[in-house]
Enzyme design. Sequence first.
Site, PDB file in Angstrom:
ATOM      1  N   CYS A  33       0.731   3.887   4.565  1.00 55.24           N
ATOM      2  CA  CYS A  33      -0.641   3.751   4.437  1.00 55.24           C
ATOM      3  C   CYS A  33      -1.315   3.536   5.882  1.00 55.24           C
ATOM      4  CB  CYS A  33      -0.961   2.375   3.603  1.00 55.24           C
ATOM      5  SG  CYS A  33      -2.817   2.656   2.829  1.00 55.24           S
ATOM      6  N   CYS A  62      -4.084   1.315   6.219  1.00 54.07           N
ATOM      7  CA  CYS A  62      -5.001   0.329   6.364  1.00 54.07           C
ATOM      8  C   CYS A  62      -4.591  -0.923   7.032  1.00 54.07           C
ATOM      9  CB  CYS A  62      -5.480  -0.313   4.900  1.00 54.07           C
ATOM     10  SG  CYS A  62      -3.922  -0.988   4.088  1.00 54.07           S
ATOM     11  N   CYS A  95      -7.986   2.920   4.549  1.00 53.15           N
ATOM     12  CA  CYS A  95      -6.499   3.428   4.200  1.00 53.15           C
ATOM     13  C   CYS A  95      -6.496   4.894   4.710  1.00 53.15           C
ATOM     14  CB  CYS A  95      -6.317   3.339   2.579  1.00 53.15           C
ATOM     15  SG  CYS A  95      -6.099   1.868   1.971  1.00 53.15           S
ATOM     16  N   LYS A 123      -3.213   3.083  -8.919  1.00 47.95           N
ATOM     17  CA  LYS A 123      -3.608   1.880  -7.844  1.00 47.95           C
ATOM     18  C   LYS A 123      -5.062   1.492  -8.051  1.00 47.95           C
ATOM     19  CE  LYS A 123      -3.499  -0.340  -3.461  1.00 47.95           C
ATOM     20  NZ  LYS A 123      -3.021   0.120  -2.154  1.00 47.95           N
ATOM     21  N   ARG A 178      -4.238  -9.152   1.602  1.00 48.38           N
ATOM     22  CA  ARG A 178      -5.133  -8.622   2.834  1.00 48.38           C
ATOM     23  C   ARG A 178      -5.158  -9.737   3.983  1.00 48.38           C
ATOM     24  NH1 ARG A 178      -9.891  -5.217  -0.496  1.00 48.38           N
ATOM     25  NH2 ARG A 178      -8.174  -3.948  -1.378  1.00 48.38           N
ATOM     26  N   ARG A 193     -12.753  -0.321  -1.368  1.00 49.86           N
ATOM     27  CA  ARG A 193     -12.019   0.698  -1.594  1.00 49.86           C
ATOM     28  C   ARG A 193     -12.125   1.613  -2.798  1.00 49.86           C
ATOM     29  NH1 ARG A 193      -8.981  -0.872   2.736  1.00 49.86           N
ATOM     30  NH2 ARG A 193      -7.275  -2.491   2.583  1.00 49.86           N
ATOM     31  N   GLU A 227      -3.542  10.425 -13.218  1.00 48.27           N
ATOM     32  CA  GLU A 227      -3.248  10.450 -11.667  1.00 48.27           C
ATOM     33  C   GLU A 227      -1.722  10.361 -11.641  1.00 48.27           C
ATOM     34  OE1 GLU A 227      -4.368  10.152  -9.012  1.00 48.27           O
ATOM     35  OE2 GLU A 227      -6.309   9.010  -8.635  1.00 48.27           O
ATOM     36  N   LYS A 271      -0.253  -0.413 -10.414  1.00 46.77           N
ATOM     37  CA  LYS A 271      -0.700  -1.569  -9.516  1.00 46.77           C
ATOM     38  C   LYS A 271      -2.104  -2.007  -9.968  1.00 46.77           C
ATOM     39  CE  LYS A 271      -0.761  -2.770  -4.934  1.00 46.77           C
ATOM     40  NZ  LYS A 271      -0.694  -2.435  -3.660  1.00 46.77           N
TER      41      LYS A 271
END
Length: 324
Positions: A120, A122, A130, A195, A205, A217, A233, A248
Site C-alpha cells: 500500500c 498510505c 493509499c 475492505k 493509523r 478513504r 469485490e 476487513k
Amino acid sequence: MSFPQTRMRRLRKSEALRSLVQETRLHPADFVYPLFVSETATKAEPIDAMPGVFRFPVSEVAREAERVYKLGVPAVLLFGIPARKDASGSSSLKSDGVVQQAVRAIKDKNDRVAIITDVCLCEYTDHGHCGILKQDTVDNDTTLELLARQAVSHAKAGADMVAPSDMMDGRVAAIRKALDADGFQDTPIMAYSAKFCSAFYGPFREAADSAPQSGDRRGYQMDPANGREAVRETLLDIDEGADIVMVKPALPYLDIIAKVRAACNMPLAAYNVSGEYSMVKLQAAQGLAEERRLALEVLTSIKRAGADIIITYHAADAARWLAE
Ligand code: PBG
C-alpha cells in the site's frame, strides 16, 4: 421431538462432553501476526493506542517474529514506517526500504516463518492516501503501477506473499502480471478484497502514522452498509488471480465473512483490526471483563463465521492461552 425428550443441557454437563461437541476450535496455526517496522526507531516503541503492540526497529524485528513463530504462529504481516514520506511514496520501492530490510532480517534468522508484506502507499505518502493524488482524488491507474513495483520489490527481498490493502480497482491483476514478469509466478497474493471504510482503523493509523492529511478513504474503501458489493469485490479479486481473499475488519463484519465463505471456495482471511484489539484491551484494563476470555471469544466468532485465517494483534497471547 422437543422438551422433555430433548434436553440440550445433556451435552453441556461436563468439560469432556462439551469438548466432544465443540464445533469451532482455534489453533495457533490459524493466526497471522502483524508487525510494525520503523526505519527511525532505535528500540521497540510502544504504541499508546494499542497496549502490548510496538514499532520495532529492523534490528529487533527478527527476534519478535521468531518469538511468535515458536508459539506456533506460522506467519507475520509486515507494515513499514519509513523515515521519509513524499507525494508518491517513493521510499516504498527502494531495495533497502524498511520493509525490504525487515524481510531480509527475518529470513536470515528463521527462513521457515512465512513473511507476508502489506502492499500500500498510505504509510509512505506525505498526504497519507493509499495512492497517487490527482487534484483531490486518488488516481487509480497511476497507482497500480507503483503498487505492482512495490510488490515485486518485496518479492525480490524474499517475501513469501504480498497483501495489497489499497482497494484500487485492478490491483490484483496488475500485481500478478508484474510478479510473473519478474519470475515470481510462485509468489501468492492475499487480497484485501472486501475492505471497509471503518472507524476501527484508528489505532493503526497512530501506529503506522498513516492517517490521511485531508479527506477520508470513502472514495476507495467500501461503504460499511454494503454486503452484496463485498461479495462482488471478492469474486473480482478471484478472477484477477488472488490466492487468498480477505474481509476487513472482522468483528463488525461477521455476516460478510459468512457471505464470502458461502460464495467461494478460496482460503478466506479476516483481519481482526486495531480498533477491535484496543476495544478488548481497554475493556480489560477497565476491569470490565477478562482479556483472555474476551479475545478468545472474538477470535472464535471470526472462525465460526467462516474465516480460515485470522490476522490478529492477539496472535502471540492467544497462542499461549491455547497451549495452557
Ligand atoms: C492500509 C491499511 C490499514 C490497515 C491495514 N492496512 C489502514 C487504513 O486503511 O487506514 C488497518 C489495520 C488495522 O486497523 O489494524 N495500508
